[in-house]
Design a protein around this motif. Sequence first.
Motif, PDB file in Angstrom:
ATOM      1  N   PRO A  45     -42.047 -21.301  69.707  1.00 51.17           N
ATOM      2  CA  PRO A  45     -42.958 -20.536  68.844  1.00 51.17           C
ATOM      3  C   PRO A  45     -42.360 -19.217  68.329  1.00 51.17           C
ATOM      4  CG  PRO A  45     -44.137 -21.341  70.771  1.00 51.17           C
ATOM      5  CD  PRO A  45     -42.677 -21.651  70.984  1.00 51.17           C
ATOM      6  N   ASN A  46     -41.448 -18.620  69.088  1.00 41.12           N
ATOM      7  CA  ASN A  46     -40.858 -17.339  68.676  1.00 41.12           C
ATOM      8  C   ASN A  46     -39.649 -17.497  67.743  1.00 41.12           C
ATOM      9  OD1 ASN A  46     -38.827 -18.179  70.376  1.00 41.12           O
ATOM     10  ND2 ASN A  46     -38.968 -16.434  71.773  1.00 41.12           N
ATOM     11  N   GLY A  47     -39.335 -18.740  67.340  1.00 34.63           N
ATOM     12  CA  GLY A  47     -38.239 -18.967  66.412  1.00 34.63           C
ATOM     13  C   GLY A  47     -36.911 -19.290  67.074  1.00 34.63           C
ATOM     14  N   THR A  48     -36.825 -19.119  68.400  1.00 35.58           N
ATOM     15  CA  THR A  48     -35.610 -19.539  69.093  1.00 35.58           C
ATOM     16  C   THR A  48     -35.655 -21.045  69.279  1.00 35.58           C
ATOM     17  OG1 THR A  48     -36.550 -19.200  71.296  1.00 35.58           O
ATOM     18  CG2 THR A  48     -35.362 -17.324  70.294  1.00 35.58           C
ATOM     19  N   ILE A  49     -34.581 -21.598  69.775  1.00 37.29           N
ATOM     20  CA  ILE A  49     -34.475 -23.039  69.962  1.00 37.29           C
ATOM     21  C   ILE A  49     -34.405 -23.344  71.453  1.00 37.29           C
ATOM     22  CG2 ILE A  49     -33.029 -25.061  69.499  1.00 37.29           C
ATOM     23  CD1 ILE A  49     -31.969 -23.266  67.054  1.00 37.29           C
ATOM     24  N   LYS A  71     -30.225 -19.223  69.582  1.00 38.14           N
ATOM     25  CA  LYS A  71     -30.737 -18.481  68.430  1.00 38.14           C
ATOM     26  C   LYS A  71     -29.760 -18.636  67.284  1.00 38.14           C
ATOM     27  CE  LYS A  71     -29.163 -14.179  70.590  1.00 38.14           C
ATOM     28  NZ  LYS A  71     -29.563 -12.885  71.085  1.00 38.14           N
ATOM     29  N   MET A  72     -30.320 -18.681  66.108  1.00 34.93           N
ATOM     30  CA  MET A  72     -29.518 -18.770  64.894  1.00 34.93           C
ATOM     31  C   MET A  72     -28.824 -17.427  64.675  1.00 34.93           C
ATOM     32  SD  MET A  72     -30.029 -21.831  63.655  1.00 34.93           S
ATOM     33  CE  MET A  72     -29.466 -21.721  61.986  1.00 34.93           C
ATOM     34  N   THR A  73     -27.739 -17.465  63.930  1.00 33.84           N
ATOM     35  CA  THR A  73     -27.041 -16.250  63.534  1.00 33.84           C
ATOM     36  C   THR A  73     -27.031 -16.195  62.010  1.00 33.84           C
ATOM     37  OG1 THR A  73     -24.846 -17.245  63.368  1.00 33.84           O
ATOM     38  CG2 THR A  73     -25.540 -16.493  65.558  1.00 33.84           C
ATOM     39  N   SER A  74     -26.427 -15.184  61.467  1.00 38.95           N
ATOM     40  CA  SER A  74     -26.327 -15.080  60.011  1.00 38.95           C
ATOM     41  C   SER A  74     -25.261 -16.026  59.447  1.00 38.95           C
ATOM     42  CB  SER A  74     -26.027 -13.639  59.606  1.00 38.95           C
ATOM     43  OG  SER A  74     -24.808 -13.220  60.176  1.00 38.95           O
ATOM     44  N   VAL A  75     -24.462 -16.631  60.325  1.00 38.46           N
ATOM     45  CA  VAL A  75     -23.427 -17.574  59.906  1.00 38.46           C
ATOM     46  C   VAL A  75     -23.996 -18.989  59.980  1.00 38.46           C
ATOM     47  CG1 VAL A  75     -21.136 -18.496  60.437  1.00 38.46           C
ATOM     48  CG2 VAL A  75     -21.604 -16.056  60.772  1.00 38.46           C
ATOM     49  N   PRO A  76     -24.029 -19.719  58.855  1.00 36.83           N
ATOM     50  CA  PRO A  76     -24.548 -21.091  58.904  1.00 36.83           C
ATOM     51  C   PRO A  76     -23.756 -21.926  59.909  1.00 36.83           C
ATOM     52  CG  PRO A  76     -24.187 -20.400  56.631  1.00 36.83           C
ATOM     53  CD  PRO A  76     -23.577 -19.344  57.524  1.00 36.83           C
ATOM     54  N   LEU A  79     -24.685 -21.043  66.242  1.00 36.96           N
ATOM     55  CA  LEU A  79     -25.796 -20.649  67.099  1.00 36.96           C
ATOM     56  C   LEU A  79     -25.210 -19.956  68.319  1.00 36.96           C
ATOM     57  CD1 LEU A  79     -26.660 -23.416  65.581  1.00 36.96           C
ATOM     58  CD2 LEU A  79     -28.522 -23.384  67.182  1.00 36.96           C
ATOM     59  N   ARG A  80     -26.023 -19.158  68.953  1.00 40.02           N
ATOM     60  CA  ARG A  80     -25.657 -18.523  70.217  1.00 40.02           C
ATOM     61  C   ARG A  80     -26.566 -19.138  71.272  1.00 40.02           C
ATOM     62  NH1 ARG A  80     -21.479 -16.102  71.262  1.00 40.02           N
ATOM     63  NH2 ARG A  80     -22.400 -14.362  72.331  1.00 40.02           N
ATOM     64  N   VAL A  81     -25.972 -19.726  72.322  1.00 37.78           N
ATOM     65  CA  VAL A  81     -26.707 -20.477  73.328  1.00 37.78           C
ATOM     66  C   VAL A  81     -26.585 -19.798  74.685  1.00 37.78           C
ATOM     67  CG1 VAL A  81     -26.913 -22.714  74.486  1.00 37.78           C
ATOM     68  CG2 VAL A  81     -26.313 -22.627  72.090  1.00 37.78           C
ATOM     69  N   SER A  82     -27.694 -19.769  75.420  1.00 38.64           N
ATOM     70  CA  SER A  82     -27.699 -19.181  76.755  1.00 38.64           C
ATOM     71  C   SER A  82     -28.404 -20.098  77.738  1.00 38.64           C
ATOM     72  CB  SER A  82     -28.410 -17.829  76.747  1.00 38.64           C
ATOM     73  OG  SER A  82     -28.514 -17.323  78.064  1.00 38.64           O
ATOM     74  N   PHE A  83     -27.748 -20.341  78.866  1.00 39.87           N
ATOM     75  CA  PHE A  83     -28.371 -21.055  79.971  1.00 39.87           C
ATOM     76  C   PHE A  83     -28.530 -20.131  81.170  1.00 39.87           C
ATOM     77  CE2 PHE A  83     -26.853 -24.593  77.472  1.00 39.87           C
ATOM     78  CZ  PHE A  83     -27.909 -25.488  77.580  1.00 39.87           C
ATOM     79  N   PHE A  84     -28.023 -18.933  81.040  1.00 40.80           N
ATOM     80  CA  PHE A  84     -28.063 -18.005  82.170  1.00 40.80           C
ATOM     81  C   PHE A  84     -28.331 -16.596  81.684  1.00 40.80           C
ATOM     82  CE2 PHE A  84     -25.834 -15.244  85.278  1.00 40.80           C
ATOM     83  CZ  PHE A  84     -26.619 -15.529  86.379  1.00 40.80           C
ATOM     84  N   TRP A  85     -29.541 -16.146  81.894  1.00 39.41           N
ATOM     85  CA  TRP A  85     -29.955 -14.785  81.681  1.00 39.41           C
ATOM     86  C   TRP A  85     -29.610 -14.295  80.277  1.00 39.41           C
ATOM     87  CZ3 TRP A  85     -27.860  -9.706  83.939  1.00 39.41           C
ATOM     88  CH2 TRP A  85     -28.873  -8.753  84.031  1.00 39.41           C
ATOM     89  N   ILE A  86     -28.754 -13.262  80.155  1.00 46.30           N
ATOM     90  CA  ILE A  86     -28.446 -12.677  78.844  1.00 46.30           C
ATOM     91  C   ILE A  86     -27.060 -13.071  78.340  1.00 46.30           C
ATOM     92  CG2 ILE A  86     -29.983 -10.709  79.157  1.00 46.30           C
ATOM     93  CD1 ILE A  86     -27.423  -9.059  79.904  1.00 46.30           C
ATOM     94  N   ASP A  90     -20.917 -19.232  71.998  1.00 47.49           N
ATOM     95  CA  ASP A  90     -20.935 -19.844  70.673  1.00 47.49           C
ATOM     96  C   ASP A  90     -21.213 -21.343  70.767  1.00 47.49           C
ATOM     97  OD1 ASP A  90     -20.292 -17.441  69.541  1.00 47.49           O
ATOM     98  OD2 ASP A  90     -18.377 -18.093  68.692  1.00 47.49           O
ATOM     99  N   TYR A  91     -22.028 -21.818  69.852  1.00 46.13           N
ATOM    100  CA  TYR A  91     -22.276 -23.236  69.633  1.00 46.13           C
ATOM    101  C   TYR A  91     -22.009 -23.419  68.147  1.00 46.13           C
ATOM    102  CZ  TYR A  91     -24.925 -27.668  69.423  1.00 46.13           C
ATOM    103  OH  TYR A  91     -25.310 -28.974  69.239  1.00 46.13           O
TER     104      TYR A  91
END
Length: 149
Positions: A45-49, A71-76, A79-86, A90-91
């Motif tokens: 709902p907040n726009g993240t994936i 989360k999406m970035t400005s580069v098509p 994406l930036r992916v996180s499985f651990f905290w902060i 790169d994806y």
Amino acid sequence: MKPDITTVPNLALDKYLGRWYEIARIDNRFERGISNAIAEYSLNPNGTIKVVNSGVDIKTGKVKSAVGKAKMTSVPGLLRVSFFWIFYSDYRVLAVDENYKWALVGGSSSKYLWILSRTPKLLEKEVALVLSEASRRGYDTGRLIYPWK
């Protein structure tokens, strides 16, 4: 040689979301010993994936899964992916079929590379096409493992 990690010029997120089967990968520490890997992407709902990676532990036969966010970035295609905290990684969608049937995904270095498909198998000619693209970009495709075989 450093690989070409340029992302696709356009990525239709609505077409990319959903289930992807891992056809091949360069083995990495967080997927070691996993077969039949599946990644599922859905919009929060907040726009993240929401990212849910699952697969079968080859030693125990049990399904293991990890839930993360992207989360999406400005580069098509980046994406930036996180499985651990902060901590984010790169994806990079390096190539995608025009109908979003398969995708070639990498990270920020040659240590990470995945061939993904909407189905558990791709036609040999499609695999050859994706492997050719990975080689053209400077990846050592001989390092790929095929966990669905």
